[in-house]
Design a protein around this motif. Structure first.
Motif, short mmCIF file in Angstrom:
data_model
loop_
_atom_site.label_atom_id
_atom_site.label_comp_id
_atom_site.label_asym_id
_atom_site.label_seq_id
_atom_site.Cartn_x
_atom_site.Cartn_y
_atom_site.Cartn_z
N GLU A 47 45.75 -24.64 87.82
CA GLU A 47 46.13 -24.60 86.42
C GLU A 47 47.40 -23.78 86.25
O GLU A 47 47.61 -22.80 86.97
CB GLU A 47 45.02 -23.99 85.57
CG GLU A 47 43.75 -24.80 85.52
CD GLU A 47 42.72 -24.17 84.60
OE1 GLU A 47 42.78 -22.95 84.36
OE2 GLU A 47 41.85 -24.91 84.13
N PHE A 48 48.21 -24.17 85.27
CA PHE A 48 49.43 -23.45 84.96
C PHE A 48 49.49 -23.22 83.46
O PHE A 48 48.94 -24.01 82.69
CB PHE A 48 50.66 -24.27 85.39
CG PHE A 48 50.73 -24.49 86.87
CD1 PHE A 48 51.45 -23.62 87.67
CD2 PHE A 48 50.09 -25.57 87.46
CE1 PHE A 48 51.52 -23.81 89.03
CE2 PHE A 48 50.15 -25.77 88.82
CZ PHE A 48 50.87 -24.89 89.62
N TRP A 49 50.14 -22.15 83.04
CA TRP A 49 50.29 -21.89 81.63
C TRP A 49 51.58 -21.10 81.38
O TRP A 49 52.16 -20.54 82.29
CB TRP A 49 49.08 -21.14 81.07
CG TRP A 49 48.76 -19.85 81.75
CD1 TRP A 49 49.26 -18.62 81.45
CD2 TRP A 49 47.88 -19.65 82.85
NE1 TRP A 49 48.75 -17.67 82.30
CE2 TRP A 49 47.88 -18.27 83.17
CE3 TRP A 49 47.06 -20.50 83.61
CZ2 TRP A 49 47.13 -17.74 84.20
CZ3 TRP A 49 46.31 -19.95 84.64
CH2 TRP A 49 46.35 -18.59 84.91
N LEU A 50 51.97 -21.10 80.13
CA LEU A 50 53.13 -20.33 79.70
C LEU A 50 52.66 -18.92 79.37
O LEU A 50 51.72 -18.74 78.59
CB LEU A 50 53.77 -20.97 78.46
CG LEU A 50 54.94 -20.23 77.85
CD1 LEU A 50 56.13 -20.21 78.80
CD2 LEU A 50 55.32 -20.87 76.52
N ARG A 51 53.28 -17.94 79.97
CA ARG A 51 52.94 -16.55 79.72
C ARG A 51 54.05 -15.92 78.90
O ARG A 51 55.22 -15.98 79.29
CB ARG A 51 52.77 -15.80 81.03
CG ARG A 51 52.39 -14.36 80.85
CD ARG A 51 52.17 -13.71 82.20
NE ARG A 51 51.75 -12.35 82.03
CZ ARG A 51 51.09 -11.67 82.93
NH1 ARG A 51 50.77 -12.23 84.08
NH2 ARG A 51 50.75 -10.42 82.71
N ALA A 52 53.69 -15.34 77.78
CA ALA A 52 54.65 -14.65 76.91
C ALA A 52 54.30 -13.17 76.89
O ALA A 52 53.14 -12.81 76.68
CB ALA A 52 54.60 -15.23 75.51
N GLU A 53 55.29 -12.33 77.11
CA GLU A 53 55.07 -10.89 77.10
C GLU A 53 56.05 -10.23 76.14
O GLU A 53 57.22 -10.60 76.10
CB GLU A 53 55.28 -10.31 78.50
CG GLU A 53 54.28 -10.81 79.52
CD GLU A 53 54.55 -10.22 80.89
OE1 GLU A 53 54.09 -9.09 81.14
OE2 GLU A 53 55.22 -10.89 81.69
N SER A 54 55.54 -9.24 75.40
CA SER A 54 56.42 -8.52 74.48
C SER A 54 56.23 -7.03 74.65
O SER A 54 55.15 -6.56 74.99
CB SER A 54 56.13 -8.93 73.03
OG SER A 54 54.88 -8.45 72.63
#
Length: 194
Positions: free
Chosen positions: A28-35
């Motif tokens: 599985e792959f996903w978009l990771r967003a970090e702030s």
């Protein structure tokens, strides 16, 4: 991420980061967003026909919500995750006043702003509304898909009918051509996945 372009905001110096993450067996792959007190987004570089493809499905997971978040106020316009459907402006079908306004915007920014949009958010509060008008513009409707902390840390499956949502929110059919965006706009530290 080759099919997505970054979206940044002139008054915000720090930008969220986006990367592709995977599980241990790479199934599985996903978009990771970090702030980290940052804000920015990614916009899909393609357009699609919302009448041919009205269903939108995604899953998301957030690690926190924001105590001061409130979808009804500019000061509370902070969400751990947002998924946008951005409808393309068409000068051929716009009234004269809108053509003038959007013409100025294109001259200033090099491209037309979106005609309108649906913004699917993870709201921090347990707001009883299904959707609210954006505190910044009545051309953007904020659909409160998840509310509060109950599912923080869990993957949550979402599905919606974009045409039905647009008709409920705006009382008319949307423009035919749309694109997608994922945005991380809080100015607080944290991370979330889509």
């Amino acid at each position: 991420l080759e099919a997505w372009r970054p979206l940044t905001f002139p008054k915000i110096e720090r930008h969220s980061t986006y990367s592709i993450a995977t599980n241990a067996d790479q199934s599985e792959f996903w978009l990771r967003a970090e702030s980290d007190r940052s804000a920015s987004g990614v916009v899909w570089t393609n357009q699609y026909d919302v009448f041919a493809y009205p269903k939108l499905r995604w899953r998301w997971r957030v690690e926190n919500i924001y105590a001061k978040g409130d979808a009804t106020k500019k000061s509370g316009d902070d969400y751990p995750a947002r998924v946008y459907v951005i409808f393309q402006y068409d000068p051929a079908t716009a009234p004269a006043g809108k053509r003038l306004k959007y013409g100025f915007a294109k001259a200033a920014y090099g491209e037309y702003p979106p005609d309108s949009g649906l913004n699917y958010v993870w709201e921090s509060r347990d707001n009883p509304a299904e959707f609210v008008v954006s505190p910044y513009t009545d051309a953007m409707m904020m659909f409160l898909k998840e509310k509060g902390p109950a599912k923080v840390g869990q993957w949550v499956e979402e599905e919606t009918d974009v045409l039905a949502d647009y008709r409920r929110a705006f009382g008319k059919d949307p423009p035919r051509s749309a694109s997608l965006a994922v945005m991380q706009l809080p100015a607080h530290a944290g991370e979330r996945w889509l």
